[in-house]
Scaffold this motif. Structure first.
Motif, PDB file in Angstrom:
ATOM      1  N   VAL A 198      76.010  70.366  32.248  1.00 28.39           N
ATOM      2  CA  VAL A 198      77.279  70.558  32.950  1.00 28.39           C
ATOM      3  C   VAL A 198      77.059  70.638  34.465  1.00 28.39           C
ATOM      4  O   VAL A 198      77.955  70.306  35.239  1.00 28.39           O
ATOM      5  N   LEU A 199      75.864  71.037  34.891  1.00 32.86           N
ATOM      6  CA  LEU A 199      75.617  71.111  36.336  1.00 32.86           C
ATOM      7  C   LEU A 199      75.551  69.718  36.960  1.00 32.86           C
ATOM      8  O   LEU A 199      76.101  69.476  38.036  1.00 32.86           O
ATOM      9  N   PHE A 220      85.270  72.065  33.667  1.00 31.60           N
ATOM     10  CA  PHE A 220      84.644  71.899  32.350  1.00 31.60           C
ATOM     11  C   PHE A 220      84.780  73.147  31.498  1.00 31.60           C
ATOM     12  O   PHE A 220      85.081  74.232  31.988  1.00 31.60           O
ATOM     13  N   GLU A 268      82.246  74.542  29.681  1.00 32.25           N
ATOM     14  CA  GLU A 268      81.089  75.405  29.880  1.00 32.25           C
ATOM     15  C   GLU A 268      81.137  76.007  31.289  1.00 32.25           C
ATOM     16  O   GLU A 268      81.717  75.433  32.192  1.00 32.25           O
ATOM     17  N   ASP A 269      80.485  77.128  31.430  1.00 31.36           N
ATOM     18  CA  ASP A 269      80.370  77.753  32.739  1.00 31.36           C
ATOM     19  C   ASP A 269      79.557  76.827  33.642  1.00 31.36           C
ATOM     20  O   ASP A 269      78.412  76.521  33.355  1.00 31.36           O
ATOM     21  N   SER A 270      80.177  76.365  34.712  1.00 29.23           N
ATOM     22  CA  SER A 270      79.462  75.456  35.605  1.00 29.23           C
ATOM     23  C   SER A 270      79.316  76.064  36.993  1.00 29.23           C
ATOM     24  O   SER A 270      79.056  75.359  37.960  1.00 29.23           O
TER      25      SER A 270
END
Lengths: 244, 261
Positions: A144-145, B83, B85-87
């Protein structure tokens, strides 16, 4: 405040164990704390002692620099190239577990007596944890990064510099901390067996001449330096993780 | 099909993964300028794939996607993505997280400061400006990610189940914040969600997707006023709408878990 008390308690417990060891084994194996401390201070004040310290520090710094550069580079390459990573990770992990002292005769034959053998021995101890930590850090970057980087329209260079690097840095610092300790271990072992200089040499020479006071004092100096350095690195490690 | 006010359009869009899994489509969709559009569908139906291709994060296997009249190839300027998820970036504090995209874009410092302060206030993060993500709850971290998108002033905001990991009460309140954000920015919003009540409460229109490969099987228009909030859940029309969405979705959801409807 509590941390300060914890540290004091650990120190007192260690001193207690030390007395116990001296009480059991006697003057022929170990000297008691106060006497050792006095001798350690005498050593630190004597001109003959410091060339040995510098010999160890020099070998250690060379070994640490090589461990760090090779370890991080190899870890990055293996982490980014999935296939090589899958091939080499188990090989490195098993090499990590073998007792590397058994390789020592081989290292001596290759590098000869002196600085390069000490450095090489430090590197084979210290490099692998740095490689493994770096590899794991790169492999475990959350997808996700990188997706976020693309969604924010970052260039590949910006992504590497501002997302990937800071994401892997804490793990690499942890690897360096472990690598630091093991490199030091490797250099000291190297000095014990193949050197006429350095702290490792002083320890083994003290034992050979049955100079218990000198041996115990040098051990205490080495352990204190290692504990202080590790404490400082642990702080750096926590700071990098923003573990407050 | 194309209306003059279409903000983003998808025509015959499919996505087939290299593993030959047919994940999506063909999908045709017009997102109207300024609308709040939600997508619901059974798990694994390709909702997230739809968001990915619309955002330009992955290319469709076939079909065309346009944003503001230009074909999408890579993430277009003016599109913001949040998103599931934790981004959040663990190594930056809240205000640096929020300022991240603006700094990379090379905006001048005074304007960054102004926008970040506004976004922190808007998302209720002002007291946490110097906190790091590890010190925040999941809901607060998601606020940070929304604020980081908000400061870029996107004209189309795509949200991929942003509240999926949050508890029910927090989700309702975050829904209110999202409505407020939508009203104030005037942006077009597409929200992917698995929660029917969330879709029914927030949206102007809800698209219901079939099980994989995901296609739209129903489009429900809610007719809510623009000034609405989570209290709408007590409106009888909300119950009817949720029931309609579920009747469209029930058979598809059963397929998705391997049962015959």
């Amino acid at each position: 405040m509590t941390r300060w008390i914890d540290n004091l308690a650990i120190l007192l417990a260690l001193l207690g164990l030390w007395y116990l060891a001296w009480w059991q084994a006697g003057d022929s194996a170990i000297t008691p704390p106060v006497q050792t401390l006095k001798f350690a201070l005498y050593l630190l004040g004597s001109a003959d002692f410091w060339p040995h310290v510098w010999a160890t520090v020099l070998a250690f710094l060379y070994a640490l620099a090589i461990s760090a550069v090779l370890g991080i580079t190899l870890g990055l390459v293996l982490g980014l190239h999935r296939f090589s990573g899958e091939v080499f990770e188990p090989i490195l992990a098993s090499f990590y577990t073998i007792p590397k002292v058994t390789l020592y005769p081989l290292m001596l034959l290759i590098f000869g007596l002196g600085l390069s053998a000490k450095v090489a021995f430090g590197v084979i101890h210290g490099m692998i944890p740095v490689t493994l930590f770096t590899l794991a850090a790169v492999k475990n970057i959350p997808g996700v990064l990188t997706r976020t980087a693309r969604a924010l329209r970052l260039s590949p260079r910006q992504t590497a510099l501002h997302v990937l690097m800071p994401a892997v840095l804490p793990e690499i610092i942890s690897g360096l901390r472990i690598g630091f300790a093991l490199t030091f271990l490797g250099v000291l072992i190297g000095e014990m067996f193949a050197s006429q200089r350095g702290l490792g040499f002083l320890i083994i020479n003290g034992i050979n001449q049955h100079d218990v006071a000198r041996t115990t004092a040098v051990i205490v100096i080495v352990v204190t330096a290692a504990v202080l350095a590790n404490g400082a690195l642990l702080r750096l490690d926590r700071h990098a993780r923003h573990d407050v | 099909m194309s209306t003059p006010t279409a903000h983003a359009t998808l025509r015959g869009v499919t996505r087939i993964y290299p593993s030959l899994v047919h994940a999506l489509g063909p999908v045709d969709l017009d997102l109207r300028q300024g609308e709040f559009f939600s997508v619901v569908g059974p798990s694994g139906c390709g909702k997230s794939t739809l968001l990915d291709v619309l955002a330009g994060l992955s290319a469709p296997t076939s079909g065309t996607i346009a944003f503001e009249g230009r074909p999408v190839n890579g993430v277009p300027d003016g599109v913001g993505v949040v998103f599931q998820e934790d981004s959040s970036f663990a190594w930056l504090n809240v205000q640096d997280n929020v300022a991240f995209g603006l700094r990379r874009a090379g905006m001048e410092a005074a304007e960054i400061k102004r926008r970040v302060e506004y976004a922190l206030g808007f998302m209720g993060l002002r007291d946490f400006a110097t906190a790091f993500p590890a010190q925040l709850s999941g809901g607060m971290r998601q606020r940070v990610c929304i604020a980081r998108t908000l400061v870029m002033q996107p004209r189309l905001i795509l949200l991929d189940e942003p509240f999926g990991a949050l508890d029910q009460q927090t989700r309702l309140l975050m829904g209110d914040e999202l409505l407020r954000l939508w009203r104030e920015t005037g942006a077009t919003v597409m929200l992917i969600t698995h929660a029917l009540d969330e879709a029914a409460m927030l949206s102007d229109r809800v698209g219901v997707m079939s099980s994989r490969p995901g296609c739209f099987i129903d489009l429900a228009v809610t007719d809510w006023p623009r000034a609405r909030d989570s209290r709408i859940v007590s409106d009888p029309a909300f119950g009817l709408l949720t029931a309609r969405l579920w009747s469209s979705l029930r058979a598809e959801s059963m397929k998705a878990i391997g049962r015959v409807a």
